[in-house]
Design a protein around this motif. Structure first.
Motif, PDB file in Angstrom:
ATOM      1  N   ASP A 174       0.817  -1.213   0.000  1.00 54.69           N
ATOM      2  CA  ASP A 174       0.000   0.000   0.000  1.00 54.69           C
ATOM      3  C   ASP A 174       0.852   1.266   0.000  1.00 54.69           C
ATOM      4  N   TYR A 175       2.143   1.130  -0.285  1.00 58.87           N
ATOM      5  CA  TYR A 175       3.053   2.274  -0.234  1.00 58.87           C
ATOM      6  C   TYR A 175       2.799   3.241  -1.384  1.00 58.87           C
ATOM      7  N   TRP A 176       2.826   4.520  -1.051  1.00 57.97           N
ATOM      8  CA  TRP A 176       2.863   5.567  -2.065  1.00 57.97           C
ATOM      9  C   TRP A 176       3.524   6.796  -1.459  1.00 57.97           C
ATOM     10  N   SER A 177       4.313   7.496  -2.268  1.00 61.75           N
ATOM     11  CA  SER A 177       5.050   8.653  -1.769  1.00 61.75           C
ATOM     12  C   SER A 177       5.383   9.575  -2.929  1.00 61.75           C
ATOM     13  N   ASP A 178       5.665  10.815  -2.600  1.00 57.90           N
ATOM     14  CA  ASP A 178       6.072  11.773  -3.630  1.00 57.90           C
ATOM     15  C   ASP A 178       7.400  11.404  -4.274  1.00 57.90           C
ATOM     16  N   ILE A 179       8.187  10.530  -3.621  1.00 57.89           N
ATOM     17  CA  ILE A 179       9.501  10.172  -4.177  1.00 57.89           C
ATOM     18  C   ILE A 179       9.425   8.993  -5.147  1.00 57.89           C
ATOM     19  N   ILE A 180       8.262   8.403  -5.308  1.00 57.95           N
ATOM     20  CA  ILE A 180       8.125   7.292  -6.249  1.00 57.95           C
ATOM     21  C   ILE A 180       8.377   7.782  -7.675  1.00 57.95           C
ATOM     22  N   GLU A 181       9.181   7.021  -8.393  1.00 56.14           N
ATOM     23  CA  GLU A 181       9.422   7.299  -9.807  1.00 56.14           C
ATOM     24  C   GLU A 181       8.902   6.124 -10.629  1.00 56.14           C
ATOM     25  N   VAL A 182       8.175   6.430 -11.685  1.00 54.06           N
ATOM     26  CA  VAL A 182       7.557   5.401 -12.519  1.00 54.06           C
ATOM     27  C   VAL A 182       7.953   5.621 -13.972  1.00 54.06           C
ATOM     28  N   SER A 183       8.349   4.537 -14.635  1.00 53.17           N
ATOM     29  CA  SER A 183       8.622   4.571 -16.074  1.00 53.17           C
ATOM     30  C   SER A 183       7.902   3.408 -16.733  1.00 53.17           C
ATOM     31  N   LEU A 184       7.485   3.626 -17.964  1.00 54.34           N
ATOM     32  CA  LEU A 184       6.842   2.588 -18.757  1.00 54.34           C
ATOM     33  C   LEU A 184       7.692   2.282 -19.984  1.00 54.34           C
ATOM     34  N   TYR A 185       7.530   1.074 -20.519  1.00 57.00           N
ATOM     35  CA  TYR A 185       8.216   0.689 -21.747  1.00 57.00           C
ATOM     36  C   TYR A 185       7.407  -0.397 -22.443  1.00 57.00           C
ATOM     37  N   ARG A 186       7.681  -0.581 -23.703  1.00 57.05           N
ATOM     38  CA  ARG A 186       7.088  -1.667 -24.479  1.00 57.05           C
ATOM     39  C   ARG A 186       8.207  -2.629 -24.879  1.00 57.05           C
ATOM     40  N   THR A 187       7.852  -3.817 -25.306  1.00 56.89           N
ATOM     41  CA  THR A 187       8.860  -4.802 -25.693  1.00 56.89           C
ATOM     42  C   THR A 187       8.518  -5.457 -27.029  1.00 56.89           C
ATOM     43  N   ASP A 188       9.559  -5.871 -27.742  1.00 55.06           N
ATOM     44  CA  ASP A 188       9.439  -6.864 -28.804  1.00 55.06           C
ATOM     45  C   ASP A 188       9.766  -8.201 -28.149  1.00 55.06           C
ATOM     46  N   THR A 189       8.837  -9.141 -28.213  1.00 55.70           N
ATOM     47  CA  THR A 189       9.004 -10.401 -27.490  1.00 55.70           C
ATOM     48  C   THR A 189       8.976 -11.575 -28.453  1.00 55.70           C
ATOM     49  N   PHE A 190       9.925 -12.490 -28.228  1.00 59.89           N
ATOM     50  CA  PHE A 190      10.069 -13.679 -29.079  1.00 59.89           C
ATOM     51  C   PHE A 190      10.251 -14.893 -28.179  1.00 59.89           C
ATOM     52  N   SER A 191       9.654 -16.011 -28.600  1.00 59.32           N
ATOM     53  CA  SER A 191       9.698 -17.209 -27.763  1.00 59.32           C
ATOM     54  C   SER A 191       9.793 -18.456 -28.633  1.00 59.32           C
ATOM     55  N   ALA A 192      10.556 -19.436 -28.156  1.00 56.79           N
ATOM     56  CA  ALA A 192      10.656 -20.732 -28.840  1.00 56.79           C
ATOM     57  C   ALA A 192      11.265 -21.725 -27.858  1.00 56.79           C
ATOM     58  N   SER A 193      10.938 -22.988 -28.062  1.00 55.34           N
ATOM     59  CA  SER A 193      11.541 -24.034 -27.237  1.00 55.34           C
ATOM     60  C   SER A 193      12.944 -24.363 -27.760  1.00 55.34           C
ATOM     61  N   ALA A 194      13.741 -24.946 -26.891  1.00 56.96           N
ATOM     62  CA  ALA A 194      15.093 -25.337 -27.306  1.00 56.96           C
ATOM     63  C   ALA A 194      15.045 -26.346 -28.445  1.00 56.96           C
ATOM     64  N   SER A 195      14.089 -27.254 -28.406  1.00 55.05           N
ATOM     65  CA  SER A 195      13.991 -28.242 -29.476  1.00 55.05           C
ATOM     66  C   SER A 195      13.625 -27.589 -30.809  1.00 55.05           C
ATOM     67  N   GLU A 196      12.738 -26.578 -30.773  1.00 55.54           N
ATOM     68  CA  GLU A 196      12.402 -25.856 -32.009  1.00 55.54           C
ATOM     69  C   GLU A 196      13.620 -25.113 -32.561  1.00 55.54           C
ATOM     70  N   LEU A 197      14.397 -24.520 -31.684  1.00 53.77           N
ATOM     71  CA  LEU A 197      15.582 -23.776 -32.132  1.00 53.77           C
ATOM     72  C   LEU A 197      16.647 -24.713 -32.677  1.00 53.77           C
ATOM     73  N   HIS A 198      16.771 -25.887 -32.101  1.00 51.65           N
ATOM     74  CA  HIS A 198      17.712 -26.871 -32.646  1.00 51.65           C
ATOM     75  C   HIS A 198      17.298 -27.307 -34.041  1.00 51.65           C
ATOM     76  N   ALA A 199      15.980 -27.388 -34.272  1.00 45.52           N
ATOM     77  CA  ALA A 199      15.502 -27.798 -35.581  1.00 45.52           C
ATOM     78  C   ALA A 199      15.784 -26.756 -36.646  1.00 45.52           C
ATOM     79  N   LEU A 200      15.959 -25.487 -36.230  1.00 43.54           N
ATOM     80  CA  LEU A 200      16.252 -24.412 -37.163  1.00 43.54           C
ATOM     81  C   LEU A 200      17.723 -24.336 -37.523  1.00 43.54           C
TER      82      LEU A 200
END
Length: 201
Positions: A174-200
């Motif tokens: 429940d903490y909040w204070s005037d000293i809190i700093e907040v930043s936002l960002y977006r991501t490019d996200t990629f996912s694969a299993s090790a077996s799929e990557l080995h097949a490539l």
């Protein structure tokens, strides 16, 4: 000051980065250190200084996650280093063993620029968050934590998301204070299993 504009990473380059991450882990299993990367051999979008996080899961269960919020080195170097750190140096888990390798799924999140917010209350912050899209950095009094956009899958309600993020940072939920700093960002996200990557390969 305007935000840095990064080149978009296309799916082919995303797979290339995932393959690099797997190679880094395999190299670490043999040599116990991060492999050296020839940055010049990669496309321009992968040579930019970018921040990233590398997550490993074993049949859906977290097996490690490390990275950085600061874009201090070329992305390919950061991917190799983060993959090694996630596999062998995440303090929450023992070092990865060879027998675990084929069970892994690798997920790479490449961060876009951080955007600082000036919000006067938690409710004001909740009002501007976009669940499923925003990564959030929260810091106060020398404590800092981030949740990647993927965490919205487990915590879809903004209020719960922020409470857990504050706990991760070592703050009261429940903490909040005037000293809190907040930043936002977006991501490019990629996912694969090790077996799929080995097949490539």
């Amino acid at each position: 000051m305007p935000l840095t504009r990064f080149m978009k990473i296309d799916p082919d380059c995303g797979r290339l980065l995932l393959r690099l991450a797997l190679e880094s882990i395999e190299y670490g299993l043999v040599y116990g250190r991060v492999m050296t990367i020839d940055v010049s051999g990669y496309p321009p979008s992968l040579r930019e200084k970018r921040a990233c996080f590398l997550t490993l899961t074993d049949h859906g269960v977290l097996r490690g996650c490390t990275g950085s919020l600061e874009p201090t080195r070329p992305l390919v170097e950061h991917v190799a280093e983060s993959a090694f750190a996630t596999a062998f140096n995440d303090p929450r888990f023992p070092p990865l063993s060879p027998k675990e390798l084929e069970r892994l799924t690798l997920e790479l999140s490449v961060l876009g620029p951080l955007r600082s917010l000036d919000v006067e209350s938690e409710q004001a912050l909740i009002a501007v968050l976009e669940p499923g899209r925003d990564g959030v950095v929260l810091q106060a009094g020398g404590k800092r934590a981030t949740f990647l956009p993927k965490v919205w899958e487990q915590l879809p309600e903004p209020r719960d998301f922020l409470r857990h993020l504050k706990l991760k940072a070592g703050l009261a939920e429940d903490y909040w204070s005037d000293i809190i700093e907040v930043s936002l960002y977006r991501t490019d996200t990629f996912s694969a299993s090790a077996s799929e990557l080995h097949a490539l390969a």
